[in-house]
Design a protein around this motif. Structure first.
Motif, mmCIF file in Angstrom:
data_model
loop_
_atom_site.group_PDB
_atom_site.id
_atom_site.type_symbol
_atom_site.label_atom_id
_atom_site.label_comp_id
_atom_site.label_asym_id
_atom_site.label_seq_id
_atom_site.Cartn_x
_atom_site.Cartn_y
_atom_site.Cartn_z
ATOM 1 N N GLU A 22 0.969 -0.818 -0.131
ATOM 2 C CA GLU A 22 0.226 -0.065 0.069
ATOM 3 C C GLU A 22 0.919 1.243 0.127
ATOM 4 O OE1 GLU A 22 -2.859 1.598 2.940
ATOM 5 O OE2 GLU A 22 -3.586 -0.817 2.398
ATOM 6 N N GLU B 271 1.855 4.596 -2.807
ATOM 7 C CA GLU B 271 1.266 5.713 -2.190
ATOM 8 C C GLU B 271 2.182 6.433 -3.216
ATOM 9 O OE1 GLU B 271 0.438 6.915 1.367
ATOM 10 O OE2 GLU B 271 -1.650 5.589 1.590
ATOM 11 N N GLU C 93 2.336 9.301 -5.683
ATOM 12 C CA GLU C 93 3.220 10.486 -5.391
ATOM 13 C C GLU C 93 4.061 10.580 -6.644
ATOM 14 O OE1 GLU C 93 4.843 11.102 -1.947
ATOM 15 O OE2 GLU C 93 5.677 12.959 -2.078
#
Lengths: 374, 161
Positions: free
Chosen positions: A6, A10, A14
């Motif tokens: 996870e 992320e 980004e």
């Protein structure tokens, strides 16, 4: 394991965000762990002529990002001396530490842009006069500076314009020499000379010799409009009498255009208090006539202006606009007159006359006649 | 002999004066290694002592450079010559004229006396043999009436020395 995946997801998102913000200015070497180089510029509303510094900012993160702040470094920079570049990088590093545990890639790039904007001026001395481009403590005395668009080398605007003027002048001269030079056996034309002559209307950067043309200094030309005419005047004095008239008339034309348009604007806004003119009494009505000046130059202009006016005046109000437009154009594009000082003052007569004339049709005949006499 | 080789020399322009004063001030703070400015009150003509670099053919020898500045310096290159006796070098004529492109066609106003001096010293230092240019006699004969080297059309053929 799931948490790790996870987190990685992320970070990937980004990186995507940085790409979305910086587009072509961002090169991604690796999605995860992130390694990218972002081309950061000062915020100058995309006016690249006003950007004196830039940075290719490298950001390389470990797989522990964002817990561990990424390594930040300068891949390449322009216009920054060592001190300023070191300051810039250490500021970004501090920011990165501060933001540990948070997604920070976009923020770091923005921070770099902010700092660049604050140091958006060239460092060091003008290579031509050797005096500082930007004086640190006294901003009032600083001369305007510029950069060549292609190589980012910076100069005082006056200095580079002088170099440009010199090259153009030199170019013309070297051609003269080429034709008059004796055929002495030891005199051989060097290659660079031939190249140089081919480069008419081109210059080269005094620092790196990169060739530039008029486009590269256009942004200063506009800035220096007023200065240039002064500069040109200086140069002409130096360069001899030949070019003097031409340059002077050009500068003069510009000046007249400016003053002329300013005058029109003021007149449009009823901002002018015009002197009362002598009145001539016609049977049955009052007509105000413009005072016809005895000087020939003023008389000429009024006459020729009137010729235009009489051919176009069909009594409709819109014509007035045409007339004044025609009048102005004529003033500006006419051949350079000796008595230039009269030019701006002449306009009031012409325009004023035009309006009055429109209002009082019957006066036309009489007025023309009178003009023909003078 | 060569020192009078600037006929009808015009006074320095104001811009040239400012720039030379600045150059002189910077020189006095940090002159290029191996060079010594000979003090004079003439801003338009500098005489500079050059010491041959250690480990080169010219080690221990001293020569004098004469630098004359034109009215429109730095737009125009200065005239740089060696005063008599000129060092023996394949690019230096016996009348002191120096065949070096940056003094003529390749001059750029971003160059300074200091940078020119360093170029000349580097040219000296890389010399393989103490000898005159092949066309020395002919060239010097042609320059007899004190012609400036800036009026010569130089042919820069050797980029090694």
């Amino acid at each position: 394991m799931a948490a790790e995946a996870e987190a990685e997801e992320e970070v990937r998102l980004e990186v995507e965000a940085v790409v979305a913000v910086y587009g072509e200015d961002c090169r991604v070497y690796c999605d995860f762990p992130p390694h990218l180089v972002v081309h950061v510029r000062p915020n100058t509303a995309d006016d690249s002529s006003q950007q004196f510094v830039e940075l290719f900012l490298g950001i390389k993160a470990s797989s522990q990002y964002p817990k561990e702040p990424p390594h930040v470094y300068a891949v390449e920079s322009k216009g920054l001396d060592e001190n300023r570049q070191a300051y810039l990088i250490s500021s970004i590093q501090d920011k990165a530490k501060e933001l540990s545990y948070y997604p920070m890639l976009v923020t770091l790039c923005e921070e770099a842009g902010e700092i660049l904007s604050n140091m958006n001026h060239p460092a060091g001395d003008c290579p031509l006069c050797l005096y500082p481009l930007v004086s640190e403590n006294n901003h009032d005395s600083a001369l305007p500076f510029m950069k060549l668009m292609s190589c980012y080398h910076c100069f005082h605007s006056d200095c580079i314009m002088r170099w440009w003027g010199w090259l153009q002048h030199d170019d013309a001269n070297s051609k003269k020499i080429d034709t008059t030079i004796s055929t002495g056996e030891e005199l051989r034309l060097s290659n660079s000379d031939k190249l140089y002559n081919a480069n008419h209307h081109k210059g080269f950067c005094p620092v790196c010799r990169k060739v530039f043309d008029e486009k590269d200094i256009e942004h200063v030309r506009d800035l220096l409009d007023a200065n240039t005419s002064q500069l040109m005047a200086c140069l002409t004095v130096d360069l001899g009498e030949d070019d003097k008239e031409l340059l002077h008339s050009e500068a003069e034309k510009k000046r007249r255009e400016k003053i002329g348009s300013l005058f029109n604007l003021q007149q449009e806004r009823n901002g002018l208090i015009e002197p009362k003119k002598d009145l001539a009494i016609q049977p049955g009505m009052y007509v105000s006539l413009p005072a016809i000046e005895p000087t020939t130059s003023a008389g000429d202009s009024t006459n020729s202006w009137e010729a235009t006016a009489s051919s176009t005046s069909v009594t409709d109000p819109p014509v007035t606009a045409n007339i004044s437009g025609g009048g102005k154009k004529q003033n500006n594009s006419g051949p350079p007159r000796r008595n230039r000082a009269y030019a701006p003052r002449k306009q009031p007569h012409g325009q004023r006359a035009g309006k009055q004339w429109q209002r009082s049709q019957p006066a036309r005949q009489q007025w023309q006649k009178k003009d023909a006499e003078t | 002999m060569t020192s009078s080789s600037t006929p009808s020399r015009k006074a320095l322009s104001k811009i040239a004066c400012n720039r030379l004063q600045k150059e002189l001030a910077e020189w006095q703070v940090g002159p290029p290694a191996g060079f010594k400015y000979k003090v004079s009150d003439n801003l338009q003509r500098w005489v500079i002592e050059v010491g041959g670099a250690e480990g080169t053919l010219y080690a221990g020898e001293t020569y004098q450079l004469q630098v004359d500045f034109p009215e429109h310096y730095p737009m125009e290159a200065p005239q740089v010559i060696f005063l008599n006796p000129a060092p023996m070098h394949p690019h230096i004529y016996s009348n002191g004229h120096i065949c070096l492109d940056i003094l003529y066609d390749s001059w750029s106003p971003a160059m300074t006396v200091s940078s020119v001096c360093i170029s000349i010293l580097s040219m000296l230092s890389s010399s393989p043999a103490k000898q005159r240019p092949a066309d020395n006699d002919r060239y010097v004969r042609n320059c007899r009436n004190g012609r400036s080297p800036k009026e010569t059309r130089w042919w820069f053929h050797d980029d090694k020395v």
